[in-house]
Design an enzyme around this catalytic site. Structure first.
Site, mmCIF file in Angstrom:
data_model
loop_
_atom_site.group_PDB
_atom_site.id
_atom_site.type_symbol
_atom_site.label_atom_id
_atom_site.label_comp_id
_atom_site.label_asym_id
_atom_site.label_seq_id
_atom_site.Cartn_x
_atom_site.Cartn_y
_atom_site.Cartn_z
ATOM 1 N N GLY A 69 0.808 -1.210 0.000
ATOM 2 C CA GLY A 69 0.000 0.000 0.000
ATOM 3 C C GLY A 69 0.846 1.266 0.000
ATOM 4 N N SER A 70 1.924 1.264 0.760
ATOM 5 C CA SER A 70 2.748 2.472 0.852
ATOM 6 C C SER A 70 3.326 2.844 -0.508
ATOM 7 C CB SER A 70 3.904 2.264 1.850
ATOM 8 O OG SER A 70 3.392 1.990 3.133
ATOM 9 N N ASN A 150 -7.723 3.957 8.760
ATOM 10 C CA ASN A 150 -7.164 2.757 9.383
ATOM 11 C C ASN A 150 -7.211 2.783 10.905
ATOM 12 O OD1 ASN A 150 -5.239 4.808 8.382
ATOM 13 N ND2 ASN A 150 -3.796 3.763 9.709
ATOM 14 N N GLN A 178 -7.660 0.003 3.536
ATOM 15 C CA GLN A 178 -8.539 -0.576 4.562
ATOM 16 C C GLN A 178 -9.871 -1.044 3.976
ATOM 17 O OE1 GLN A 178 -8.085 -1.303 7.839
ATOM 18 N NE2 GLN A 178 -5.961 -0.604 7.766
ATOM 19 N N SER A 198 -3.582 -3.206 -0.674
ATOM 20 C CA SER A 198 -2.475 -3.975 -0.114
ATOM 21 C C SER A 198 -2.967 -5.336 0.355
ATOM 22 C CB SER A 198 -1.870 -3.199 1.056
ATOM 23 O OG SER A 198 -0.871 -3.972 1.681
ATOM 24 N N HIS A 200 -1.926 -7.661 2.466
ATOM 25 C CA HIS A 200 -1.909 -8.175 3.846
ATOM 26 C C HIS A 200 -3.026 -7.612 4.710
ATOM 27 C CE1 HIS A 200 0.143 -4.923 6.344
ATOM 28 N NE2 HIS A 200 0.424 -4.487 5.139
ATOM 29 N N THR A 236 11.961 -7.465 -10.498
ATOM 30 C CA THR A 236 11.318 -8.748 -10.769
ATOM 31 C C THR A 236 10.066 -8.871 -9.911
ATOM 32 O OG1 THR A 236 13.458 -9.686 -11.271
ATOM 33 C CG2 THR A 236 11.677 -11.250 -10.795
ATOM 34 N N CYS A 323 2.450 2.069 13.039
ATOM 35 C CA CYS A 323 3.606 2.878 12.660
ATOM 36 C C CYS A 323 3.898 3.916 13.730
ATOM 37 C CB CYS A 323 3.363 3.570 11.334
ATOM 38 S SG CYS A 323 2.168 2.748 10.310
HETATM 39 C C1 LIG Z 1 -1.643 -0.516 5.990
HETATM 40 C C2 LIG Z 1 -1.985 0.726 5.306
HETATM 41 C C3 LIG Z 1 -1.123 1.295 4.352
HETATM 42 C C4 LIG Z 1 0.241 0.728 4.068
HETATM 43 O O1 LIG Z 1 0.186 -0.486 3.380
HETATM 44 P P1 LIG Z 1 1.489 -1.416 3.380
HETATM 45 O O2 LIG Z 1 1.135 -2.530 2.451
HETATM 46 O O3 LIG Z 1 1.680 -1.874 4.785
HETATM 47 O O4 LIG Z 1 2.623 -0.584 2.876
HETATM 48 C C5 LIG Z 1 -1.530 2.444 3.704
HETATM 49 N N1 LIG Z 1 -2.722 3.002 3.961
HETATM 50 C C6 LIG Z 1 -3.586 2.486 4.842
HETATM 51 C C7 LIG Z 1 -4.897 3.138 5.058
HETATM 52 C C8 LIG Z 1 -3.242 1.338 5.550
HETATM 53 O O5 LIG Z 1 -4.097 0.833 6.445
#
Ligand SMILES: *Cc1c(COP(=O)(O)O)cnc(C)c1O
Length: 394
Positions: A69-70, A150, A178, A198, A200, A236, A323
């Site tokens: 996500g980042s 989040n 989210q 993202s 995870h 890759t 974080c």
């Molecule tokens: C977790 C999160 C991210 C970051 O995603 P990552 O895959 O951990 O880099 C960005 N934005 C929101 C709203 C999140 O909850």
């Protein structure tokens, strides 16, 4: 153990793990290699791209795989800024309670001469389409506003915000990390130009994400190198992660409604129970709220102490976001919704998923009031409040 920190990360689903394994074992070919082993990986990537696109109403060419996500947030925002700068447009609109992946990218752009305007989110933690419309100027190049927060779980009216942006010809990015797998996403119907997700956060693996960019919105590389991802993201591809992400997203979307019904019932029991603790307050929008999010402030305690004592009882939760915990600054999100520093320090986020149970809610509802009481009884500040020397905030 009770896992109630699904906004930080989720447990991988059986499907997500099983889908990944063949690509960790015999299917290790590099998708850029021309022999059959490599081409099998390339085909798996293409299939994952089609399936992820289908889940959000996009076409496969509009999906770029990222490390999460980042990275997707960084690339979306930097790309829109570059497009804007070429037209002399350097005004960007966002909100005060975005994820740091958005806010810190905006800081970087502000240092480069962009004008970043952060809209206030009010007590409920939301912005209205009217606020966005009034903020848009001739030189606005981007509006970036999250789909759901989040920390406090509020869901924002992104379809309406997207419509305002579309009408005014401004690019609209939404951090849907989210939301993906939990709330419906249709990039066409919701007028979204750029969207981050993202794996995870929906029972897929860490280190895999995707950026949707509408056809005709050129992306800027944030990672330079080879020509992977049609030259938009070098390196890759994480084939096992990407195929697993596609399986996890499909699975989450297939069960979205039933999961939401189940999880929001657990959430509502938890909220009702915790609200009985004196001098406590629910953070975020009570109605427009992620199915799994519970976030409270408890006056007179430190969130960190609460977390450690919950951990002793085998309960995984969070104070602020993953974080920011570890730093002593209170959550920027809680400050953004107007919680005073003192109260923002005493926050607790419990984020649930469909595998949590009613029994687990019972255990949490017994543990939290006990720990809050225990911590308050040890606190000199609390004694001052009880004796009337200091005023209560909540
Ligand atoms: C977790 C999160 C991210 C970051 O995603 P990552 O895959 O951990 O880099 C960005 N934005 C929101 C709203 C999140 O909850």
């Amino acid at each position: 153990m009770i896992y109630a920190d699904n906004a930080a990360t989720t447990k991988m689903s059986r499907t997500a793990i099983d889908t990944m394994l063949p690509y960790l074992e015999d299917g290790y070919g590099n998708p850029s290699s021309l022999y059959a082993l490599g081409q099998r990986s390339a085909e798996a990537l293409q299939s994952a791209r089609e399936r992820i696109a289908a889940c959000i109403g996009a076409s496969p060419k509009e999906i770029t795989f990222t490390s999460g996500g980042s990275e997707a947030d960084n690339q979306a925002i930097i790309s829109a800024a570059r497009i804007g700068a070429r037209k002399g447009k350097k005004h960007i609109i966002s909100t005060t309670f975005e994820h740091h992946a958005v806010l810190h990218t905006l800081d970087k752009l502000a240092n480069e001469g962009f004008e970043v305007e952060l809209l206030p989110v009010g007590e409920l933690g939301t912005v209205t389409p009217q606020q966005v419309e009034e903020a848009i100027r001739e030189d606005t190049c981007l509006v970036t506003i999250m789909y759901a927060n989040n920390e406090i779980g509020s869901i924002l009216p992104i379809s309406e915000i997207g419509a305002v942006c579309r009408k005014r010809g401004v690019l609209f990015h939404t951090d849907a990390v989210q939301a993906a797998g939990h709330l419906p996403i249709d990039v066409e119907a919701q007028n979204i130009d750029l969207l981050s997700l993202s794996a995870h956060k929906f029972h897929g693996p860490k280190g895999s994400g995707a950026l949707y960019a509408r056809r005709g919105v050129p992306l800027t590389n944030v990672i330079e190198g080879g020509a992977q991802e049609r030259g938009k993201r070098a390196g890759t591809e994480n084939v096992p992660g990407i195929v697993s992400m596609a399986a996890a997203l499909e699975e989450s979307c297939a069960h979205m409604e039933e999961n939401a019904v189940k999880v929001s019932a657990l959430r509502d029991r938890l909220i009702a129970g915790l609200a009985r603790i004196p001098h406590s307050a629910l953070n975020g929008d009570p109605v427009h709220r992620l199915p799994g999010n519970v976030n409270f402030c408890f006056e007179g305690i430190e969130g960190e102490s609460l977390l450690l004592l919950l951990d002793d009882k085998g309960i995984c939760a969070s104070s602020g976001s993953a974080c920011t915990s570890g730093s002593l600054d209170p959550s920027h999100v809680l400050l953004a919704i107007g919680r005073p520093h003192e109260v923002a320090h005493g926050s607790l986020r419990l984020s649930l998923c469909e595998t949590n149970t009613d029994t687990e809610i019972d255990v949490i509802l017994k543990a939290v009031p006990e720990i809050v009481n225990y911590l308050r009884n040890m606190s000199p500040l609390w004694k001052d409040k009880i004796s009337g020397k200091k005023a209560f905030v909540l």
